[in-house]
Design a protein around this motif. Sequence first.
Motif, mmCIF file in Angstrom:
data_model
loop_
_atom_site.group_PDB
_atom_site.id
_atom_site.type_symbol
_atom_site.label_atom_id
_atom_site.label_comp_id
_atom_site.label_asym_id
_atom_site.label_seq_id
_atom_site.Cartn_x
_atom_site.Cartn_y
_atom_site.Cartn_z
ATOM 1 N N ALA A 30 0.796 -1.228 0.000
ATOM 2 C CA ALA A 30 0.000 0.000 0.000
ATOM 3 C C ALA A 30 0.833 1.284 0.000
ATOM 4 O O ALA A 30 0.273 2.373 -0.016
ATOM 5 N N SER A 31 2.160 1.168 -0.021
ATOM 6 C CA SER A 31 3.003 2.365 -0.050
ATOM 7 C C SER A 31 3.081 2.926 -1.463
ATOM 8 O O SER A 31 3.606 2.285 -2.376
ATOM 9 N N THR A 32 2.597 4.132 -1.631
ATOM 10 C CA THR A 32 2.649 4.795 -2.932
ATOM 11 C C THR A 32 4.094 5.040 -3.364
ATOM 12 O O THR A 32 4.439 4.854 -4.538
ATOM 13 N N ALA A 33 4.955 5.417 -2.428
ATOM 14 C CA ALA A 33 6.364 5.677 -2.766
ATOM 15 C C ALA A 33 7.034 4.403 -3.275
ATOM 16 O O ALA A 33 7.767 4.429 -4.272
ATOM 17 N N TRP A 34 6.778 3.287 -2.617
ATOM 18 C CA TRP A 34 7.339 2.006 -3.043
ATOM 19 C C TRP A 34 6.844 1.651 -4.441
ATOM 20 O O TRP A 34 7.631 1.307 -5.320
ATOM 21 N N ALA A 35 5.533 1.754 -4.629
ATOM 22 C CA ALA A 35 4.939 1.380 -5.920
ATOM 23 C C ALA A 35 5.467 2.265 -7.047
ATOM 24 O O ALA A 35 5.803 1.772 -8.130
ATOM 25 N N ARG A 36 5.573 3.560 -6.810
ATOM 26 C CA ARG A 36 6.059 4.471 -7.858
ATOM 27 C C ARG A 36 7.524 4.188 -8.210
ATOM 28 O O ARG A 36 7.907 4.283 -9.370
ATOM 29 N N ARG A 37 8.313 3.816 -7.219
ATOM 30 C CA ARG A 37 9.720 3.500 -7.506
ATOM 31 C C ARG A 37 9.823 2.239 -8.377
ATOM 32 O O ARG A 37 10.626 2.185 -9.309
ATOM 33 N N ALA A 59 14.006 -0.131 1.531
ATOM 34 C CA ALA A 59 15.053 0.449 2.377
ATOM 35 C C ALA A 59 14.954 1.971 2.419
ATOM 36 O O ALA A 59 15.335 2.588 3.420
ATOM 37 N N GLY A 60 14.421 2.581 1.371
ATOM 38 C CA GLY A 60 14.330 4.031 1.292
ATOM 39 C C GLY A 60 13.033 4.634 1.799
ATOM 40 O O GLY A 60 12.864 5.851 1.752
ATOM 41 N N LEU A 61 12.120 3.804 2.283
ATOM 42 C CA LEU A 61 10.846 4.351 2.751
ATOM 43 C C LEU A 61 11.021 5.184 4.012
ATOM 44 O O LEU A 61 11.749 4.800 4.929
ATOM 45 N N THR A 62 10.349 6.303 4.037
ATOM 46 C CA THR A 62 10.322 7.151 5.231
ATOM 47 C C THR A 62 9.375 6.528 6.264
ATOM 48 O O THR A 62 8.589 5.630 5.926
ATOM 49 N N PRO A 63 9.398 7.004 7.499
ATOM 50 C CA PRO A 63 8.422 6.509 8.478
ATOM 51 C C PRO A 63 6.969 6.685 8.005
ATOM 52 O O PRO A 63 6.140 5.794 8.228
ATOM 53 N N ASP A 64 6.664 7.792 7.337
ATOM 54 C CA ASP A 64 5.305 7.988 6.821
ATOM 55 C C ASP A 64 4.977 6.975 5.731
ATOM 56 O O ASP A 64 3.853 6.475 5.658
ATOM 57 N N ASP A 65 5.962 6.676 4.858
ATOM 58 C CA ASP A 65 5.754 5.672 3.814
ATOM 59 C C ASP A 65 5.515 4.295 4.437
ATOM 60 O O ASP A 65 4.655 3.538 3.982
ATOM 61 N N ALA A 67 4.268 3.727 7.388
ATOM 62 C CA ALA A 67 2.928 3.769 7.984
ATOM 63 C C ALA A 67 1.861 3.526 6.918
ATOM 64 O O ALA A 67 0.896 2.792 7.158
ATOM 65 N N GLU A 68 2.040 4.123 5.750
ATOM 66 C CA GLU A 68 1.096 3.914 4.649
ATOM 67 C C GLU A 68 1.082 2.442 4.238
ATOM 68 O O GLU A 68 0.025 1.854 4.017
ATOM 69 N N ALA A 69 2.257 1.820 4.152
ATOM 70 C CA ALA A 69 2.349 0.411 3.784
ATOM 71 C C ALA A 69 1.668 -0.472 4.829
ATOM 72 O O ALA A 69 0.921 -1.393 4.489
ATOM 73 N N MET A 70 1.915 -0.195 6.101
ATOM 74 C CA MET A 70 1.339 -1.001 7.173
ATOM 75 C C MET A 70 -0.180 -0.865 7.230
ATOM 76 O O MET A 70 -0.868 -1.815 7.599
ATOM 77 N N ALA A 71 -0.681 0.295 6.862
ATOM 78 C CA ALA A 71 -2.131 0.511 6.892
ATOM 79 C C ALA A 71 -2.863 -0.430 5.940
ATOM 80 O O ALA A 71 -4.068 -0.668 6.105
ATOM 81 N N GLY A 72 -2.154 -0.987 4.973
ATOM 82 C CA GLY A 72 -2.760 -1.926 4.043
ATOM 83 C C GLY A 72 -2.832 -3.348 4.566
ATOM 84 O O GLY A 72 -3.321 -4.238 3.864
#
Length: 170
Positions: A30-37, A59-65, A67-72
């Motif tokens: 669910a991390s948008t940053a991960w998916a876009r990369r 490895a490059g995900l921020t704490p907010d990223d 959190a977004e991933a975990m929310a999924g």
Amino acid sequence: MTSTSTSPGLARFNVLEEHAALAVLLEACASTAWARRLLAARPYATAEDLYATSDAAMAGLTPDDLAEAMAGHPPIGRPKQGDPASAREQRGMAGASEELKAEMLELNLAYQERFGHVFLICATGRTGEQMRDAVKERIGNAPEREREIVRTELGKINRIRLARIVEEDA
């Protein structure tokens, strides 16, 4: 087929329109940053290239990223309704006793209260007892340590989900 040729599933993923590929990736994580990369690095020659890009993105995900991933992810013992991946991954809890399920619910709530997010573990292949023992062990971690464990576990989950994408037959 040689070991360097692209699998049919990976070839299909490589040619998906951007919005469709993004949707597939967001189903995996669910991390948008991960998916876009991962999307930006297409096309992939091999599944290993895709996994390596996933690992680097994780490895490059921020704490907010993160959190977004975990929310999924649903809590262990309560897979998302209608989500076969969630049910498959948490299969180890399916046959658990009602006592173990109740204990996991209590532990999940205590973990979430402590860390502010669901207990995340790569549940594939683990029994209910193993997951219970893991949450008991990890609930005492410092938040920074736990965040890195979560990052590692999420990376394992992503690899399993990506493998399902690239290994799918037409």
